[in-house]
Structures are given as C-alpha cells and as structure tokens.
Enzyme design. Structure first.
Site, PDB file in Angstrom:
ATOM      1  N   ASP A 146      -7.634  -2.739   2.798  1.00  0.00           N
ATOM      2  CA  ASP A 146      -6.199  -3.006   2.838  1.00  0.00           C
ATOM      3  C   ASP A 146      -5.836  -4.067   1.804  1.00  0.00           C
ATOM      4  OD1 ASP A 146      -3.533  -3.322   3.521  1.00  0.00           O
ATOM      5  OD2 ASP A 146      -3.907  -3.314   5.675  1.00  0.00           O
ATOM      6  N   CYS A 157       3.087  -2.249   1.199  1.00  0.00           N
ATOM      7  CA  CYS A 157       1.890  -1.515   1.619  1.00  0.00           C
ATOM      8  C   CYS A 157       1.779  -0.106   1.058  1.00  0.00           C
ATOM      9  CB  CYS A 157       1.785  -1.492   3.138  1.00  0.00           C
ATOM     10  SG  CYS A 157       3.055  -0.504   3.976  1.00  0.00           S
ATOM     11  N   HIS A 175       3.012   0.987   8.486  1.00  0.00           N
ATOM     12  CA  HIS A 175       2.074   0.416   7.519  1.00  0.00           C
ATOM     13  C   HIS A 175       1.112   1.501   7.065  1.00  0.00           C
ATOM     14  CE1 HIS A 175      -0.411  -2.491   5.483  1.00  0.00           C
ATOM     15  NE2 HIS A 175      -1.450  -2.243   6.248  1.00  0.00           N
ATOM     16  N   ARG A 200       3.021  -3.875 -14.623  1.00  0.00           N
ATOM     17  CA  ARG A 200       2.385  -5.120 -14.159  1.00  0.00           C
ATOM     18  C   ARG A 200       3.172  -5.762 -13.028  1.00  0.00           C
ATOM     19  NH1 ARG A 200      -1.822  -5.989 -17.211  1.00  0.00           N
ATOM     20  NH2 ARG A 200      -2.222  -8.052 -16.353  1.00  0.00           N
ATOM     21  N   GLU A 224       4.828  -7.743  -2.956  1.00  0.00           N
ATOM     22  CA  GLU A 224       6.236  -8.079  -3.250  1.00  0.00           C
ATOM     23  C   GLU A 224       7.154  -6.912  -2.905  1.00  0.00           C
ATOM     24  OE1 GLU A 224       7.873  -6.445  -5.937  1.00  0.00           O
ATOM     25  OE2 GLU A 224       6.500  -6.321  -7.647  1.00  0.00           O
TER      26      GLU A 224
END
Length: 252
Positions: free
Chosen positions: A119, A68, A105, A63, A38
């Site tokens: 990943d 990435c 990334h 939580r 997210e």
C-alpha cells in the site's frame, strides 16, 4: 527511455532486481518516499481518470502524486511490468469505529511465496509490505501492525498500534470497479478529499511533512507537530521544495 525505466528513475531505484520480498519492500519504500499522497487535482479542477496509462503519466511525466486509487493503481502497473503478480483489493476505511463505503480504498495484494499487502496510497501507513496471512503482530519502521479476520465474509481488518485502519475485501477487482466511489470521493461535499487540500510525504525515522492549504505541518517520529502558516507564494514554493510539485496557482 521506456516507461518502466522512467518510473524507476522517478522513485530513485537504479536496479529493481528480480521479484522477491526484499526487492518488493525496497520498491514500496522508494515509492512512498518519492511520490506524495495528495488530492490537489480535485481542487485544481483536474479530472481523476482511473486509466492505468493516465495514472502512470501523472506520477512519472507530470511528477505528481495522488490518492489511493491513483497511487496504488500506478504502482500496480510498475510491479506488473517487473514480473510481480498483483491483485487490486477493495477496502473500507475506519473513521473511529465507523466504516466508510465499499471501495473506499484501493490496496494491493502481491503474491510471491506468500501473499503480501502492499500500500503506497494510504498516507501514514507501513513503510514496507505486510504479510497478508500472518495473524500475529508485524513490526515495521512506521509502527506495529496486525491483520486479522473481521468475522464478516472472510474480510480482514488491518490495525496499526491496535487501532483499526481499514477492512479488506479479499476478492480481486478491476480498476474500473473503483470508478463510482472515486467519483464520489472527488465530487461529494461529504468526502474528506473535497473539503481541504493535502500533500504529504514521510521523512526519515517515521516523521511526515504535510502541506494542508497554506499550513506547513511537520510531524516528528514521536508524533510532535509544528505548524507554520505560509503566504500563498510561500505555499507554492513549499510544494516545489518539499514535494517536487511545480504549480502556477494554489489549489482552491
């Protein structure tokens, strides 16, 4: 409760076992199923801080999920605490045939008897680690993957179903090396992450549930998509129901 145990509880792993390929696969799968991909912090005005303690706190205590740099950065800390040898790898993401910028990334290399690509921060990707030195096709519950040389300075291309996903620089980096590109990703109007919100988790069999804005998107394992337009209140409830994220306002 110590931080390691709290993290394991967060991803639903009672006993991580000793470092090994099977246990590594179990940890990756558990993380992917529990911690959403997210980008809500960008749209809630929350800073994205590339500090290991801050990343773990966000995933475990708050939580939440992340993208990435956050997810793989936090997971690297958990794996190291469990005795795994972990390196941070920089990658450039393919957009069609076009490559994104360096440090686009962050992925992980975990060295056991052989090196593994790990990943948990790419969204729709492999459920289990991939053999980094294997040049043949690798079957995974979420597709067929291949890793091969790109012909440029020892870099490797990662493909899913024959389509290139990202290009790996095999050198090891520090988390701080990703900070400039992370800042660009969280602030630039040209970044995919600033243009819209996304929150996504895999479902059984290779499907996904995604909330984009107020659109709830369910993707079946065969790729069939259904979309439901929610009210603002319905979207806040969907964050809680599908992703375990409690918000007092919609990201916007």
């Amino acid at each position: 409760m110590d931080q390691q145990q709290a993290y394991l509880d967060r991803i639903g792993v009672a006993d991580p076992g000793e470092p090994g390929a099977g246990n590594l696969a179990r940890l990756q799968e558990a993380h992917l199923r529990a911690v959403p991909f997210e980008n809500l912090s960008i749209h809630l005005g929350e800073p994205v801080v590339l500090d290991p303690a801050a990343l773990v706190e966000k995933v475990v205590q708050r939580r939440r999920g992340g993208f990435c740099y956050e997810l793989n950065g936090a997971f690297a800390e958990l794996l190291r605490s469990l005795g795994y040898e972990v390196s941070l790898l920089a990658a450039r993401v393919f957009d069609g045939e076009r490559l994104g910028p360096p440090f686009d990334h962050l992925a992980l290399r975990v060295d056991l008897a052989e090196p593994w690509l790990v990943d948990v921060g790419f969204g729709r990707f492999a459920l289990h680690p991939l053999r980094l030195d294997e040049r043949g096709e690798q079957a995974d519950p979420y597709g067929r993957f291949a890793i091969g040389p790109s012909g440029e300075d020892g870099e490797l291309d990662v493909l899913r179903g024959g389509e290139p996903q990202y290009r790996i620089d095999q050198r090891s980096y520090e988390l701080s090396d990703f900070a400039p590109t992370c800042w660009w990703q969280t602030t630039s109007p040209q970044s995919h992450f600033t243009r819209s919100t996304t929150c996504s988790l895999p479902t059984g069999g290779g499907g996904r549930t995604t909330l984009s804005g107020t659109r709830l998107i369910r993707t079946a394992p065969d790729g069939t998509r259904t979309e439901e337009q929610l009210t603002d209140g319905g979207a806040i409830a969907a964050y809680r129901e599908h992703f375990g994220i409690t918000l007092d306002r919609l990201p916007g």
